[in-house]
Motif scaffolding. Structure first.
Motif, PDB file in Angstrom:
ATOM      1  N   THR A  85       0.786  -1.238   0.000  1.00 10.55           N
ATOM      2  CA  THR A  85       0.000   0.000   0.000  1.00 10.55           C
ATOM      3  C   THR A  85       0.820   1.292   0.000  1.00 10.55           C
ATOM      4  N   SER A  86       2.111   1.216   0.279  1.00  6.70           N
ATOM      5  CA  SER A  86       2.946   2.433   0.331  1.00  6.70           C
ATOM      6  C   SER A  86       4.423   2.052   0.299  1.00  6.70           C
ATOM      7  N   GLY A  87       5.269   3.072   0.168  1.00  2.93           N
ATOM      8  CA  GLY A  87       6.711   2.824   0.279  1.00  2.93           C
ATOM      9  C   GLY A  87       7.066   2.392   1.691  1.00  2.93           C
ATOM     10  N   ILE A 111      19.207  11.020   6.467  1.00  2.00           N
ATOM     11  CA  ILE A 111      18.486  11.878   5.514  1.00  2.00           C
ATOM     12  C   ILE A 111      17.540  10.965   4.750  1.00  2.00           C
ATOM     13  N   THR A 112      16.300  10.950   5.162  1.00  2.00           N
ATOM     14  CA  THR A 112      15.296  10.122   4.519  1.00  2.00           C
ATOM     15  C   THR A 112      13.921  10.545   4.994  1.00  2.00           C
ATOM     16  N   ASP A 113      12.906   9.875   4.479  1.00  2.00           N
ATOM     17  CA  ASP A 113      11.534  10.072   4.936  1.00  2.00           C
ATOM     18  C   ASP A 113      11.328   9.178   6.169  1.00  2.00           C
ATOM     19  N   MET A 114      10.414   9.582   7.050  1.00  2.00           N
ATOM     20  CA  MET A 114      10.170   8.761   8.243  1.00  2.00           C
ATOM     21  C   MET A 114       9.676   7.357   7.854  1.00  2.00           C
ATOM     22  N   GLY A 115       9.192   7.231   6.614  1.00  2.00           N
ATOM     23  CA  GLY A 115       8.734   5.928   6.118  1.00  2.00           C
ATOM     24  C   GLY A 115       9.830   4.877   6.064  1.00  2.00           C
ATOM     25  N   THR A 116      11.086   5.295   6.099  1.00  2.00           N
ATOM     26  CA  THR A 116      12.185   4.326   6.173  1.00  2.00           C
ATOM     27  C   THR A 116      12.317   3.795   7.600  1.00  2.00           C
ATOM     28  N   VAL A 117      11.974   4.628   8.564  1.00  2.00           N
ATOM     29  CA  VAL A 117      12.296   4.346   9.969  1.00  2.00           C
ATOM     30  C   VAL A 117      11.137   3.662  10.703  1.00  2.00           C
ATOM     31  N   GLU A 183      17.565  -2.196   0.231  1.00  2.00           N
ATOM     32  CA  GLU A 183      17.776  -0.932  -0.487  1.00  2.00           C
ATOM     33  C   GLU A 183      16.463  -0.163  -0.548  1.00  2.00           C
ATOM     34  N   ASP A 184      16.470   1.055  -0.044  1.00  2.00           N
ATOM     35  CA  ASP A 184      15.303   1.934  -0.121  1.00  2.00           C
ATOM     36  C   ASP A 184      15.431   2.751  -1.397  1.00  2.00           C
ATOM     37  N   CYS A 185      14.661   2.349  -2.412  1.00  2.00           N
ATOM     38  CA  CYS A 185      14.736   2.982  -3.740  1.00  2.00           C
ATOM     39  C   CYS A 185      13.514   3.858  -3.991  1.00  2.00           C
ATOM     40  N   PHE A 207      10.363   0.113  -3.147  1.00  2.00           N
ATOM     41  CA  PHE A 207       9.986   1.262  -3.984  1.00  2.00           C
ATOM     42  C   PHE A 207       8.665   1.846  -3.501  1.00  2.00           C
ATOM     43  N   SER A 208       8.484   3.137  -3.762  1.00  2.00           N
ATOM     44  CA  SER A 208       7.235   3.825  -3.393  1.00  2.00           C
ATOM     45  C   SER A 208       6.522   4.294  -4.666  1.00  2.00           C
ATOM     46  N   LEU A 209       5.203   4.210  -4.639  1.00  2.00           N
ATOM     47  CA  LEU A 209       4.388   4.708  -5.756  1.00  2.00           C
ATOM     48  C   LEU A 209       3.567   5.920  -5.319  1.00  2.00           C
ATOM     49  N   SER A 212       4.473  11.811  -5.425  1.00  2.00           N
ATOM     50  CA  SER A 212       5.620  12.592  -5.914  1.00  2.00           C
ATOM     51  C   SER A 212       6.693  11.743  -6.590  1.00  2.00           C
ATOM     52  N   LYS A 213       6.504  10.416  -6.629  1.00  2.00           N
ATOM     53  CA  LYS A 213       7.585   9.557  -7.120  1.00  2.00           C
ATOM     54  C   LYS A 213       7.589   9.462  -8.658  1.00  2.00           C
ATOM     55  N   HIS A 214       8.657   8.853  -9.210  1.00  2.00           N
ATOM     56  CA  HIS A 214       8.825   8.823 -10.668  1.00  2.00           C
ATOM     57  C   HIS A 214       7.594   8.233 -11.359  1.00  2.00           C
ATOM     58  N   GLY A 218      -0.847   7.199  -6.662  1.00  2.00           N
ATOM     59  CA  GLY A 218      -1.340   7.914  -5.491  1.00  2.00           C
ATOM     60  C   GLY A 218      -0.550   7.493  -4.272  1.00  2.00           C
ATOM     61  N   ASP A 219      -0.724   6.257  -3.886  1.00  2.00           N
ATOM     62  CA  ASP A 219       0.081   5.611  -2.850  1.00  2.00           C
ATOM     63  C   ASP A 219       0.231   4.146  -3.232  1.00  2.00           C
ATOM     64  N   GLY A 220       1.367   3.577  -2.908  1.00  2.00           N
ATOM     65  CA  GLY A 220       1.587   2.165  -3.208  1.00  2.00           C
ATOM     66  C   GLY A 220       3.040   1.828  -2.961  1.00  2.00           C
ATOM     67  N   GLY A 221       3.348   0.541  -2.930  1.00  2.00           N
ATOM     68  CA  GLY A 221       4.734   0.122  -2.701  1.00  2.00           C
ATOM     69  C   GLY A 221       5.035  -1.180  -3.410  1.00  2.00           C
TER      70      GLY A 221
END
Ligand SMILES: Cc1ncc(COP(=O)(O)O)c(C=O)c1O
Length: 426
Positions: A85-87, A111-117, A183-185, A207-209, A212-214, A218-221
């Motif tokens: 559902t998300s990165g 240096i990352t989004d809190m979603g890594t942590v 790897e957080d891509c 990966f995150s969808l 703002s991603k490439h 909306g949201d996804g992973g």
């Protein structure tokens, strides 16, 4: 045009007031929240319509999520992919597939989004932060190795902004200490390191969808791996531990959550996937044009992939050396904004561990868990304080964030290049 008033530097502060610059650019740049900066169109609508007409919106009922997983795994040359559902969930799926003990440590980048942590904490593990390389803003391998303790189990290497971590060095450290590498891509689709796609070098790639991603739905992973056991456990973890997405008898063979992507998200992501090469190529072209226009300016360090690598430019990260530039980084970013370039200063602003969520080490009620999990007695305390990662603090203070996306026309890159020269007074 030269600056209206000569400004001297006093540390990070301008000591002479300056008149506002006249805008060079008034039209908005294509943005990630507007159709001009995205590649969403008829292909997404067609697949989405197909899903809605089928009335099969859940992964177990339809076929689009499975199709997306197959297509993404194939593009990356991996045997397994689990959509979620998300990165953030993609990283949780990776950690959930491992067998981590409460109180184990996972080292990652500040240096990352809190979603890594957050997934580290959700697995009852302790996030440990290693400093970054002052140019790539990705993990500094030497510092990473210094942070390893008897409780370290995994590394999450964040390929920041589309540039690659030094994966040879990270993999050598991981092998020496028997650590899993994730790897957080999220920001690094089709980024290459020495000719290899990031996400395929460590054990698991995430990966995150998100919008703002490439590519986005909306949201996804998406979580990829080659190892059979990891692939199997990733799928189980995202589906409450229930094998085969509910097809067959009811069973729960391991702990998991419901991170199932819907068919609606998958329809959009599936239509986005074939556009990815073009998205990255256009970002690289725009970024290269900006770099070509500014590379001679003293005190600016344009982004650059290491030899054999490819940067995929989630945005255009411009580092400064204020003493050579003649402007503090904050003033330089402000001048760019006055000229009409939506430039930011410092990305996350501070190392991620200095945000209250981590700094206070209070996640589960009033407890100090997992920092005081059983078995952690006698370990050096994990500190989230200023000074713990000095290179990170310094790099963030010198970082200017400039937008760059697949919707950029030649004129957009040209305007940014011109504005950077003006803002620098060159
Ligand atoms: C490096 C990084 N990791 C993880 C995430 C989390 O992704 P999401 O927002 O899709 O949960 C993001 C999102 O911004 C990110 O940039």
């Amino acid at each position: 045009m030269m600056p209206a008033v000569n400004v001297k530097l006093n540390g990070e502060k301008s000591v002479v007031a300056e008149t506002k610059l006249a805008p060079l650019r008034t039209a908005p740049f294509p943005g990630v929240n507007d159709p001009a900066g995205r590649t969403l169109g008829d292909e997404e609508i067609a697949l989405l319509t197909e899903v809605i007409r089928s009335a099969k919106l859940n992964r177990g009922a339809g076929s689009k999520v499975a199709e997306l997983e197959r297509a993404f795994a194939e593009r990356y040359g991996r045997r397994h992919c689990t959509a979620s559902t998300s990165g953030t969930s993609a990283i949780h799926v990776a950690l959930g597939a491992l067998t981590l003990e409460p109180g184990d440590e996972v080292i990652t980048s500040p240096i990352t989004d809190m979603g890594t942590v957050i997934p580290i904490l959700l697995q009852n593990c302790v996030p440990v932060f290693a400093d970054v390389d002052p140019f790539t803003l990705c993990l500094d391998p030497a510092d990473l190795e210094r942070r390893i303790t008897p409780r370290t189990r995994a590394i999450i290497a964040v390929h920041l902004v589309g540039n690659a971590c030094d994966m040879d060095a990270i993999m050598a450290i991981a092998r020496r200490h028997d650590l899993t590498v994730i790897e957080d891509c999220a920001q690094a689709y089709l980024t290459e390191y020495k000719g290899r796609l990031v996400g395929t070098i460590g054990d698991i790639g995430c990966f995150s969808l998100q919008q703002s991603k490439h590519i986005t739905c909306g949201d996804g992973g998406l979580t990829i791996a080659d190892d059979e056991r990891l692939g199997e456990r990733m799928a189980l973890f995202a589906n409450k531990g229930w094998p085969n997405y509910g097809k067959g008898g009811r069973d729960y063979v391991m702990f998991g959550v419901n991170y199932r992507m819907t068919e609606l998200q998958a329809a959009v992501a599936l239509a986005q996937l074939p556009k990815l090469e073009g998205v990255v190529a256009r970002r690289v072209a725009a970024a290269d044009a900006i770099t070509a226009a500014i590379r001679d300016i003293p005190g600016l360090l344009p982004p650059q992939a290491p030899p054999g690598g490819r940067h995929s430019y989630w945005f255009y990260p411009l580092l400064t050396r204020p003493e050579e530039l003649g402007w503090s980084t904050a003033d330089f970013a402000r001048r760019l904004r006055e000229l009409g370039i939506p430039a930011g200063h410092g990305y996350t602003g501070k190392p991620i561990f200095l945000y209250d969520l981590l700094r206070n080490q209070k996640v589960y009620g009033h407890s100090h868990y997992p920092w005081d999990a059983p078995g952690r007695e006698g370990l050096p305390p994990v500190r989230y304080e200023p000074g713990v990662c000095p290179q990170t603090e310094d790099a963030l203070a010198r970082l200017v964030v400039i937008p760059c996306n697949e919707g950029f026309a030649a004129q957009d890159a040209q305007d940014i290049g011109k504005a950077i020269r003006l803002a620098a007074g060159r």
